[in-house]
Design an enzyme around this catalytic site. Structure first.
Site, PDB file in Angstrom:
ATOM      1  N   ASP A  96      19.113   2.520  -0.103  1.00  0.00           N
ATOM      2  CA  ASP A  96      18.065   1.883  -0.520  1.00  0.00           C
ATOM      3  C   ASP A  96      17.106   0.681   0.272  1.00  0.00           C
ATOM      4  OD1 ASP A  96      15.360   1.462  -2.294  1.00  0.00           O
ATOM      5  OD2 ASP A  96      16.508   1.299  -4.328  1.00  0.00           O
TER       6      ASP A  96
ATOM      7  N   GLU B  59       8.928  -4.501  -1.312  1.00  0.00           N
ATOM      8  CA  GLU B  59       9.047  -3.394  -2.572  1.00  0.00           C
ATOM      9  C   GLU B  59      10.220  -3.364  -4.194  1.00  0.00           C
ATOM     10  OE1 GLU B  59       9.858   0.542  -4.652  1.00  0.00           O
ATOM     11  OE2 GLU B  59      11.636  -0.560  -3.717  1.00  0.00           O
TER      12      GLU B  59
ATOM     13  N   ASP C  69      11.437   6.943   0.658  1.00  0.00           N
ATOM     14  CA  ASP C  69      12.260   6.175  -0.419  1.00  0.00           C
ATOM     15  C   ASP C  69      13.533   6.885  -0.878  1.00  0.00           C
ATOM     16  OD1 ASP C  69      13.962   4.518  -1.595  1.00  0.00           O
ATOM     17  OD2 ASP C  69      11.778   3.030  -2.504  1.00  0.00           O
TER      18      ASP C  69
END
Lengths: 333, 359
Positions: A166, A196, A219
């Protein structure tokens, strides 16, 4: 792709301190983009295709965030133990006995104060980093230094395990898509976004600058395929997940249908995603300026925000295929 | 004045969940077209009506925003013929079991929200209201049929029918915030007989229940000089009698707090007084929970006002409002708009500026 993912996940760059990962990505995309620049938030922006007024194609923004969750040192005591705060959503249950690596190369292990109930998950403020120092003076880290979790990349064949999949798996997908894209009708902006993990702070300003017609955030998304796991149909290995909804936004229905049609036409496996927790850069992009038709292509991932996240390499490859097909197509929403 | 009730009933007889406002947007567009000079669609699906003012260019413009999207449910999983659900917007799951719904699969399927047998629930969740993760939609079909017709991400909307209640009150789903859309339509109807200097943007916003994103992007797009947001607020009812609740049928509330512009509050309050329209002061110490929150900070900032229609049982399939309050909001808006002089913006002052002027 595996080697690229390994390389990207081995870089330590928590939110706000993306220099190291930006440098690595910049080298990987060198020669493939028509124009590359870094904006005020630290987003790395690579344009591919028609500039000087898009003629008959669309201006498309594709975003994957390059930052990762991490820690910041808030105090070093007289014995050299460092206290810390989280940068992004660091879960207490994943932290103790974890190893961390600082930008200056220093490393340490996390542990916690002795708790009256050893079964309970300690809060982060009861934890500390032990960097092997014997005093404040010889401690190699100081206030404000940031660290990320360290855990070696694990190749399980079809599936890989690493910290910061991630969203370094998304970054790898963007890099590979840019390499394979070739020429097409659209002006495509590949944006490797900053910050983010601290609230999708980088993507909004990047979108404001680019002013795209359409945007796709790449993502990871959680899955429901583990024993007694969450009620969610997304599973590893069944293809990229086309976002319909997450906790932060509803994907633009026109974008969802564009993605579904493109996947079906190109015989790329896909899943439909309704994610109950978490959101992506698409949330911030959607409400920029007069609004952007925004959606998401998500890579299914298990154990998100742990130091051992897992993705399936087929999903990674199919995400690239889907993106290439989307970006080469004439977009009419 | 045309009776607004049939239109309002039509608005609460269709779906139009956040980001999927199409069905309700079409009804609004049809009704606004003959009343406005232009009707267009924003980039996130908000409907923009423009009624031009008579002042010379460049004219000032006011945006009246009422969200048209509705809360609802979305399919997370289809297992053994039963449909697992997640909320779109703030759903109160306590009232869901027994609610008629439409599952918008490959075709629209009537259904009902059901509870599984108690013995199948985890032991610590058998008492009290059953949480959304355990509730299901049942469309009555065999599992193989359901699997073919319903997919993850399909929408599920309320299907409770409009219900006239005594005392000119109306019950139904999505009165939050289609009651305000109806009020704005009353305003448009009244403006036909009035002249106004300013351009008027009537906006039915999208996605209020999830991100306030429709209003934020429409405000950026239309760049109005002033904005008024109309939404619903908590009505007084059983066990709801505090300072944050307001009686049904006694007029709209006027918002007061950092989210709203105090000068506009003053003007609306004076106007209501003059027109003998009853209004109540509504304290909004923090986030108003409405489009006003995102509109206020669009572009370089927009002086924003908030009017709200009291409502009982908000965010349930049986919301209740008083028709009178809808009509009052429409009238108040049209009178405010027709009273706007072309130099109104320059008269907006802060108290401290006013003081220094008189010194």
């Amino acid at each position: 792709m595996k080697a690229l993912i390994e390389k990207l996940t081995n870089v330590f760059s928590p939110s706000g301190f993306e220099d190291a990962i930006r440098e690595v990505i910049r080298k990987e995309i060198k020669g493939f983009a028509d124009e590359i620049h870094v904006d005020a938030l630290g987003n790395l922006i690579a344009r591919k295709g028609a500039s000087a007024g898009v003629r008959d194609g669309k201006r498309v923004m594709v975003a994957a965030h390059m930052d990762e969750i991490g820690l910041m040192v808030t105090h070093v005591d007289e014995n050299g133990f460092a206290r810390f705060s989280n940068v992004g959503a660091v879960f207490g249950r994943y932290a103790p006995s974890g190893r961390v690596r600082f930008a200056n190369g220093a490393a340490g292990v996390i542990n916690n104060e002795l708790l009256s109930n050893f079964r309970e998950t300690p809060p982060l403020d009861k934890m500390f980093i032990d960097v092997g120092a014997t005093s404040q003076k010889d401690c190699p880290v100081k206030l404000g230094d940031v660290a990320a979790f360290e855990r070696p990349f694990l190749d399980l064949g079809k599936r890989v395990v690493a910290k910061s999949l991630d969203d370094r798996s998304g970054v790898a997908v963007l890099i590979e898509t840019l390499r394979r894209l070739g020429s097409g009708p659209n002006e495509v902006y590949f944006v490797f976004t900053a910050q983010e993990e601290v609230g999708a702070r980088g993507a909004g300003p990047a979108a404001y600058g680019i002013d795209p017609d359409v945007a796709i955030a790449v993502d990871v998304t959680s899955t429901g395929d583990t024993p007694m796991g969450r009620k969610m149909e997304v599973a590893l290995g069944r293809g990229p997940a086309i976002k319909v909804k997450d906790a932060g936004m509803l994907a633009d229905p026109r974008v969802v249908s564009w993605m579904v049609k493109t996947a079906e036409k190109n015989k790329i496996p896909y899943q439909r995603e309704v994610l109950i927790m978490g959101s992506t850069d698409a949330r911030a992009i959607q409400v920029t300026r007069a609004g952007v038709a925004a959606g998401g292509v998500s890579i299914p991932a298990r154990y998100v925000h742990s130091p051992s996240e897992m993705v399936d390499m087929d999903d990674v490859e199919n995400s690239v295929r889907l993106l290439v097909a989307l970006l080469k197509s004439r977009v009419s929403l | 004045m045309t009776d607004i009730v049939p239109f309002l009933k039509s608005l609460i007889s269709v779906s139009g969940l956040s980001a999927y406002e199409g069905p309700v947007a079409r009804l609004i567009e049809e009704t606004w077209k003959p009343l406005a000079d232009e009707v267009s669609v924003g980039r996130l699906g908000s409907l923009h009506g423009l009624k031009k003012g008579r002042a010379k260019n460049p004219r000032s413009s006011i945006m009246i925003a009422t969200h048209m999207d509705a809360i609802g449910l979305i399919v997370t999983q289809v297992a053994d013929g039963f449909i697992h659900l997640e909320a779109i917007g703030g759903i109160d799951p306590r009232i869901l079991p027994g609610t008629p719904v439409i599952v918008h699969g490959k075709q629209d399927l009537p259904g009902v929200v059901v509870m599984p047998p108690m013995k199948t629930l985890p032991e610590d969740e058998r008492d009290g209201a059953i949480g959304l993760p355990h509730l299901l939609a049942d469309v009555g079909l065999l599992p193989s049929k359901v699997a073919g017709l319903v997919r993850v991400g399909d929408l599920v909307s309320f299907d409770t029918q409009p219900l006239d209640l005594a005392g000119e009150t109306l019950s139904g789903h999505s009165l939050d915030n289609r009651a305000s859309v109806a009020a704005l339509t009353v305003c448009l109807q009244e403006l036909r007989g009035k002249s106004h200097d300013w351009d008027v943007w009537t906006v039915a916003t999208s996605q209020e229940e999830v991100t306030l994103g429709g209003a934020a992007t429409s405000a950026f797009d239309l760049h109005p000089d002033l904005a008024v947001v109309v939404d619903v607020t908590f009505g007084k009812g059983p066990g709801a009698n505090g300072w944050e609740t307001f009686p049904l049928g006694k007029g709209p509330t006027l918002g007061w707090g950092a989210n709203l512009h105090p000068f506009l509050y003053k003007k609306f309050n004076e106007l209501a007084d003059r027109l003998e329209i009853p209004v109540t002061l509504e304290l909004v110490p923090l986030h108003s929970g409405t489009d006003a929150y995102s509109v206020q900070v669009a572009r370089e900032g927009i002086p924003t006002m908030l009017l709200e229609i009291p409502m009982r049982y908000m965010h349930t399939p049986v919301e209740i409002i008083a028709i009178k309050d809808v009509q009052r909001v429409g009238r108040l808006l049209s009178e405010f708009i027709s009273g706007l002089k072309s130099d109104f913006i320059s008269t907006i002052v802060w108290e401290e500026e006013e003081k220094s002027k008189t010194q």
